[in-house]
Every structure is written in C-alpha cells, then in structure tokens.
Design a protein around this motif. Sequence first.
Motif, PDB file in Angstrom:
ATOM      1  N   PRO A 187       0.808  -1.233   0.000  1.00  0.00           N
ATOM      2  CA  PRO A 187       0.000   0.000   0.000  1.00  0.00           C
ATOM      3  C   PRO A 187       0.834   1.273   0.000  1.00  0.00           C
ATOM      4  CG  PRO A 187      -0.934  -1.598   1.523  1.00  0.00           C
ATOM      5  CD  PRO A 187       0.381  -2.155   1.077  1.00  0.00           C
ATOM      6  N   GLN A 188       1.968   1.266   0.688  1.00  0.00           N
ATOM      7  CA  GLN A 188       2.833   2.447   0.676  1.00  0.00           C
ATOM      8  C   GLN A 188       3.604   2.575  -0.628  1.00  0.00           C
ATOM      9  OE1 GLN A 188       4.856   3.397   4.550  1.00  0.00           O
ATOM     10  NE2 GLN A 188       4.209   1.329   5.093  1.00  0.00           N
ATOM     11  N   ALA A 189       3.890   1.445  -1.259  1.00  0.00           N
ATOM     12  CA  ALA A 189       4.627   1.477  -2.525  1.00  0.00           C
ATOM     13  C   ALA A 189       3.762   1.946  -3.684  1.00  0.00           C
ATOM     14  CB  ALA A 189       5.191   0.088  -2.833  1.00  0.00           C
ATOM     15  N   MET A 190       2.438   1.930  -3.502  1.00  0.00           N
ATOM     16  CA  MET A 190       1.557   2.316  -4.602  1.00  0.00           C
ATOM     17  C   MET A 190       1.780   3.752  -5.042  1.00  0.00           C
ATOM     18  SD  MET A 190      -0.136  -0.305  -5.438  1.00  0.00           S
ATOM     19  CE  MET A 190      -1.446   0.358  -6.447  1.00  0.00           C
ATOM     20  N   ARG A 191       2.230   4.617  -4.128  1.00  0.00           N
ATOM     21  CA  ARG A 191       2.494   6.006  -4.494  1.00  0.00           C
ATOM     22  C   ARG A 191       3.573   6.104  -5.568  1.00  0.00           C
ATOM     23  NH1 ARG A 191       6.356   9.266  -2.655  1.00  0.00           N
ATOM     24  NH2 ARG A 191       6.860   7.779  -1.029  1.00  0.00           N
ATOM     25  N   VAL A 192       4.526   5.185  -5.535  1.00  0.00           N
ATOM     26  CA  VAL A 192       5.597   5.162  -6.533  1.00  0.00           C
ATOM     27  C   VAL A 192       5.199   4.334  -7.743  1.00  0.00           C
ATOM     28  CG1 VAL A 192       8.020   4.522  -6.927  1.00  0.00           C
ATOM     29  CG2 VAL A 192       7.323   5.485  -4.727  1.00  0.00           C
ATOM     30  N   ILE A 193       4.347   3.330  -7.535  1.00  0.00           N
ATOM     31  CA  ILE A 193       4.002   2.403  -8.612  1.00  0.00           C
ATOM     32  C   ILE A 193       2.969   2.983  -9.565  1.00  0.00           C
ATOM     33  CG2 ILE A 193       2.933   0.153  -9.084  1.00  0.00           C
ATOM     34  CD1 ILE A 193       4.171  -0.862  -6.487  1.00  0.00           C
ATOM     35  N   ILE A 194       1.988   3.717  -9.040  1.00  0.00           N
ATOM     36  CA  ILE A 194       0.851   4.157  -9.849  1.00  0.00           C
ATOM     37  C   ILE A 194       1.233   4.995 -11.063  1.00  0.00           C
ATOM     38  CG2 ILE A 194      -1.181   5.668  -9.817  1.00  0.00           C
ATOM     39  CD1 ILE A 194      -1.777   2.918  -8.833  1.00  0.00           C
ATOM     40  N   PRO A 195       2.047   6.054 -10.934  1.00  0.00           N
ATOM     41  CA  PRO A 195       2.325   6.879 -12.132  1.00  0.00           C
ATOM     42  C   PRO A 195       2.950   6.115 -13.291  1.00  0.00           C
ATOM     43  CG  PRO A 195       2.926   8.059 -10.143  1.00  0.00           C
ATOM     44  CD  PRO A 195       2.613   6.665  -9.725  1.00  0.00           C
TER      45      PRO A 195
END
Length: 320
Positions: free
Chosen positions: A212-220
């Motif tokens: 869930p915290q990695a999604m900030r980097v993964i999404i774009p």
Amino acid sequence: MIDTSRPPAATLPDGHDAQDLEVVPVRNYGRWIAATAALLALVGLVGSLAKNHNLHWDVVGHYLFADLIFDGLATTLWLTAAAMALGLGLGTLVAVMRLSSSPVLYGLATAFVWVFRGTPLLVQIIFWGYAAALYKYVKVGIPFTDVTFFQAETNALLTPAIAALLALGLNEAAYASEIVRAGIQSVDTGQAEAAHSLGMRPALTMRRIVLPQAMRVIIPPMGNETINMLKMTALVSVISAHDLMSNIQDVYAQNYQVIPMLVVASLWYLALVTLLSIPQAWLERRYGRGTTHAGHTSALQRMLGGATGLIARKNKEAGR
C-alpha cells in the motif's frame, strides 16, 4: 492606549501607508507572445488538415462508427485489460522473487526479465502466433515418460487472440516487475521490521504494509504502461488478432484509402487514451495524499486560473 491586536502598518519615506499600495503582477510579455504564436501555428495546422481533400473526410465519417470498428475496439479493450492484469499479477510475483534471498528464485526472476525485456515485443508476438511451427502439440505430463495428462493441437489452443494476450502479458510482466520492485524498495525497511516485531508474517507484511505504501511510486509509471499497452495492441495486427488495427488494415486493403482509415484509428486511440488518463490522474492524487506533490495542478487548471485572474483584474481596473 496602543492597539496591539495587529502589527503597526509600515510607513514609506514619503509618508504613505504601505498597505495602501497596489500589488501589480509582473507582465510576462514574452510568455504571451510565445503562447500566441503556438496557438496560431496550431490553428493553421488544423485548418490545413480540415481543408485537405486528400484526407477524404467523408470516408473518415463513414467508418468512424462502423460495426467493424467497434468489433476491433472491443478486442483492443479486452486485450489491454487482460494483458495488464496478467502483467501486473505476474510482475508483482517476479518482483518479490527478485527481492528474495533465495538464489534460485532470484535467478529465475532475473532470467525471466532478461528474456522478455531483452527481445522486441513484435518478435514475441510473431513467436507466439507461430508457435505451432516449433511444437505441433501442447502436452502436459511426466517428463521423460510417455505419461500424458493433457494434449491439444497448438493451433487450436493458441488462437491469434490468446497468442496476442500471452505476448503482451508476459512482456508487460517483465516491465511491471521492475516498477513494482522499485516501489517496494522505496518503502523504508523499518516499516517491515516493525510489522515483523508485531508477529506479522512476511507475506502479510508485504500485502498489508509494504505494497500500500509502494503504490504512491508504482501508480504513475503503471498508468503510463497501461496507456502504452493500449497502443501496443496495434502490433498484434501482424497475426490478425482482429483488434482495431487489424480491422482497419482489412478495410484499407480493399478500398485503398490508407490515410483516411489511419485517421479513424488515430481518433479512436486518442479518445481511449484520454479516457484512461482520467482514472490515472485520480489514482495519483489518491495515493499521493500527504506528499509535496499532492496539491499539484495541471497545465489546463493553471491556464484557466490565469485567465480568470486576468479577467478579474481587468474588471477591477474598469470599475475605477
């Protein structure tokens, strides 16, 4: 008695109150000149294309909403969704394997990324499309024995659509694994250590804490991969997977209207990419909450805000 509820107003050398001064924004004349020149160039290009009779806009209008085009759009959309689902799921698994301390898992994951990221996507599509030339039958059984649990002809099993899905999905998994791995490594290791100290298993820690915290980097970048996948589905036309580009090619192979039909394809791809950009922007804002870029405004919003401010200033000056 001195009023201490507000700070004393600054006084200029000529005796005027500093609060009475009007703030005049800097006039960026060069920016306005450049914007005007760009808009004029755009209008000229659009006008030239609109008046170009070689584009045959009547042909474009006739095929833009044809049933054959919608059939191809349906195939393109489900290929994009299925390939991204396969790529993201398998890519996450490969990313976790590459971060594993097991040399076997790390070696297998690295070899997978090396093969599918190191060969062109077009080559992979053709390879899966003509896999029957390598193996006539697909068999599942015990190796080095005659025991077979499942057997089918490769051509019957690997239809053009399935071959396209495998090529797109496996290729995307190689790229998605690197994106997911970068996102996981961006999370501070103390998060996982704290979860382990509370008795959480590694798999649960990865699913509930790290990802869930990695999604900030993964999404774009993953949003960009989805848009790129939508466009890369056009390559499956080489194996006649009946996607949008395949049907477009079938049409202009009969009426020889290549440019008008490519315009039809371009319009639909632009429309789909625009629609995909909306949920991507929403997800970026959602997972970017609390960061320095959470309040980022788009260029269109800045342009509209600047125009609104300019109109307000003009109205204020006219009312004086």
